[in-house]
Each structure stands twice: as structure tokens, then as C-alpha cells.
Scaffold this active site. Structure first.
Site, mmCIF file in Angstrom:
data_model
loop_
_atom_site.group_PDB
_atom_site.id
_atom_site.type_symbol
_atom_site.label_atom_id
_atom_site.label_comp_id
_atom_site.label_asym_id
_atom_site.label_seq_id
_atom_site.Cartn_x
_atom_site.Cartn_y
_atom_site.Cartn_z
ATOM 1 N N GLU A 78 31.098 14.921 -24.140
ATOM 2 C CA GLU A 78 31.494 15.799 -25.239
ATOM 3 C C GLU A 78 30.345 16.005 -26.227
ATOM 4 O OE1 GLU A 78 34.158 17.345 -25.014
ATOM 5 O OE2 GLU A 78 35.270 16.166 -23.537
ATOM 6 N N ARG A 88 49.824 17.859 -28.530
ATOM 7 C CA ARG A 88 50.777 18.526 -27.633
ATOM 8 C C ARG A 88 51.911 17.578 -27.262
ATOM 9 N NH1 ARG A 88 50.632 18.421 -22.421
ATOM 10 N NH2 ARG A 88 48.625 17.350 -22.477
ATOM 11 N N CYS A 141 41.564 11.537 -28.418
ATOM 12 C CA CYS A 141 40.143 11.410 -28.066
ATOM 13 C C CYS A 141 39.249 12.143 -29.050
ATOM 14 C CB CYS A 141 39.893 11.922 -26.640
ATOM 15 S SG CYS A 141 40.571 10.828 -25.391
ATOM 16 N N HIS A 165 34.514 11.867 -21.218
ATOM 17 C CA HIS A 165 35.839 12.034 -20.603
ATOM 18 C C HIS A 165 35.725 11.825 -19.095
ATOM 19 C CE1 HIS A 165 38.242 14.139 -23.943
ATOM 20 N NE2 HIS A 165 39.010 13.177 -23.481
HETATM 21 N N1 PCA Z 1 42.787 10.727 -23.316
HETATM 22 C C1 PCA Z 1 43.452 11.373 -24.426
HETATM 23 C C2 PCA Z 1 43.732 10.279 -25.422
HETATM 24 C C3 PCA Z 1 43.527 8.994 -24.696
HETATM 25 C C4 PCA Z 1 42.839 9.387 -23.437
HETATM 26 O O1 PCA Z 1 42.402 8.601 -22.596
HETATM 27 C C5 PCA Z 1 42.688 12.554 -24.979
HETATM 28 O O2 PCA Z 1 41.905 13.191 -24.230
HETATM 29 O O3 PCA Z 1 42.834 12.892 -26.152
#
Ligand code: PCA
Length: 204
Positions: A78, A88, A141, A165
């Protein structure tokens, strides 16, 4: 040099979260850097509390937070955390903020300060599918990325932070249908170890 690497607990009805499964398999040291691992609750308020406590306790020079982005193909690094909470689904404490800022007085966004492009290139060279991403979403996140970069900007501007991610595991993907992408957990651990090395390596 020390690096804090965080993963999340499962959320949204999943039994596991590959981010914590990969993070907890990291070695204690990579390339002379000490790796500190912490699991974050997938909850807006408690997640930030645990992160901020770890930051204050360890004052790490590098921080890589890791989460699951189910449906994405490979690793996504990111580049930006935005000042918005817009959930959501409810978090693990039942909170579902909509159209709220992470920090009412904070800037609209912070850029990640880890070398995202170098990390993406290094991962791709090692055969791990990876790309830069310009949205971490508006759920926990993104919240954690924004809170991390906000803390670093104010408390430890010489430190660097970012967010990775991961996709679903192969088992999770297979449960969801034939077009859903996934990656083997061992491959994620290999990629994450390399991502940590690349995050640390820049200054060594
Ligand atoms: N993914 C979520 C929150 C925790 C995770 O592992 C997200 O992308 O916000």
C-alpha cells in the site's frame, strides 16, 4: 535495527487470517535486524490501541503491518493511508463506523514511507506476484496504516512504515469458488520474509 511486523486476527467469519499465520512464522532475526511480531485485533479501537502500545514500547525503526485483502491476486504494497473510516461490515467488536475520520484534525492522507517500488520489484524478481496499491480500503487495515504513519510523523519521523496486503490462502480461495485467487501459505511466508529484508535493507 528493529522492525515491528504486525498481522491481524481473523474477521468476517473466516477461521484464519493469513496475515497473522505468515507473520507468526517469521524468524526472530533477518539480516541482523530484530523482528518483533504482534497480532492486532481486527477492531478499529482495540487494533489501534495494541499498535500504539507496541510502537511506544519498542520504538521500532521500521514497521510493516500486514493484512488480508481477499480477492486480490498477489501481494499488494500500500502506498497511502487515508483519513477515513467507512466499514462495510462490523469489526470484531461490533463497531461499524461510517464516513468518520481516523483523526478529526489529521491530514487527508499519509504516504507509506517504506520503499514500496523497490519492495515490489524485489518480490517480483523472486517470483512472488506483487504490485503497488493506491487504496488500502476504508476498513481496519487502512485505519491501522493511517494511525501508524500519523504516529511516526509525530513521534519518530526518522522511522519508516508501510502496509502489505496478502491474498487468501489456497484453502480459503478454493472454498470460495474457482475464480477466486489464492496463494500457498509457505509462499506467503517466503515473500513476507523477503519483504521484511527489503524494508530493512534500504539503510544497511
Ligand atoms: N484485512 C482487513 C482488516 C483486517 C485484515 O486482515 C482490511 O483489509 O481492512
Amino acid at each position: 535495527m528493529n522492525i515491528l511486523v504486525t498481522g491481524f486476527e481473523p474477521f468476517g467469519g473466516e477461521a484464519v487470517n493469513p496475515s497473522w499465520e505468515a507473520v507468526r512464522r517469521l524468524p526472530a532475526h533477518i539480516d541482523g535486524a530484530d523482528i518483533i511480531t504482534v497480532q492486532l485485533p481486527t477492531a478499529f479501537q482495540r487494533g489501534e490501541q495494541v499498535l500504539l502500545r507496541a510502537l511506544e514500547r519498542c520504538r521500532p525503526e521500521r514497521v510493516l503491518c500486514v493484512g488480508l485483502a481477499g480477492g486480490r491476486k498477489g501481494f499488494t504494497l500500500e502506498r497511502v493511508g487515508i483519513n477515513l473510516r467507512d466499514a462495510r461490515i462490523p469489526d470484531n467488536d461490533g463497531a461499524q463506523p461510517e464516513d468518520q475520520p481516523v483523526r478529526p484534525d489529521g491530514p487527508a492522507a499519509y504516504f507509506a514511507t517504506l520503499p514500496v517500488k523497490e519492495m515490489v520489484q524485489g518480490l517480483n524478481r523472486a517470483g512472488i506476484p506483487a504490485a503497488a496499491s493506491y487504496t488500502a480500503g476504508t476498513y481496519v487495515c487502512n485505519d491501522i496504516l493511517y494511525a501508524l504513519l500519523d504516529w511516526q510523523a509525530r513521534e519518530m519521523p526518522e522511522s519508516r512504515g508501510g502496509f502489505l496486503h496478502l491474498p487468501y490462502t489456497l484453502e480459503q480461495a478454493a472454498e470460495k469458488g474457482e475464480d477466486v485467487p489464492g496463494m500457498a501459505l509457505e509462499e506467503m511466508v517466503r515473500g513476507l520474509s523477503l519483504a521484511v529484508r527489503l524494508a530493512v535493507g534500504e539503510s544497511v
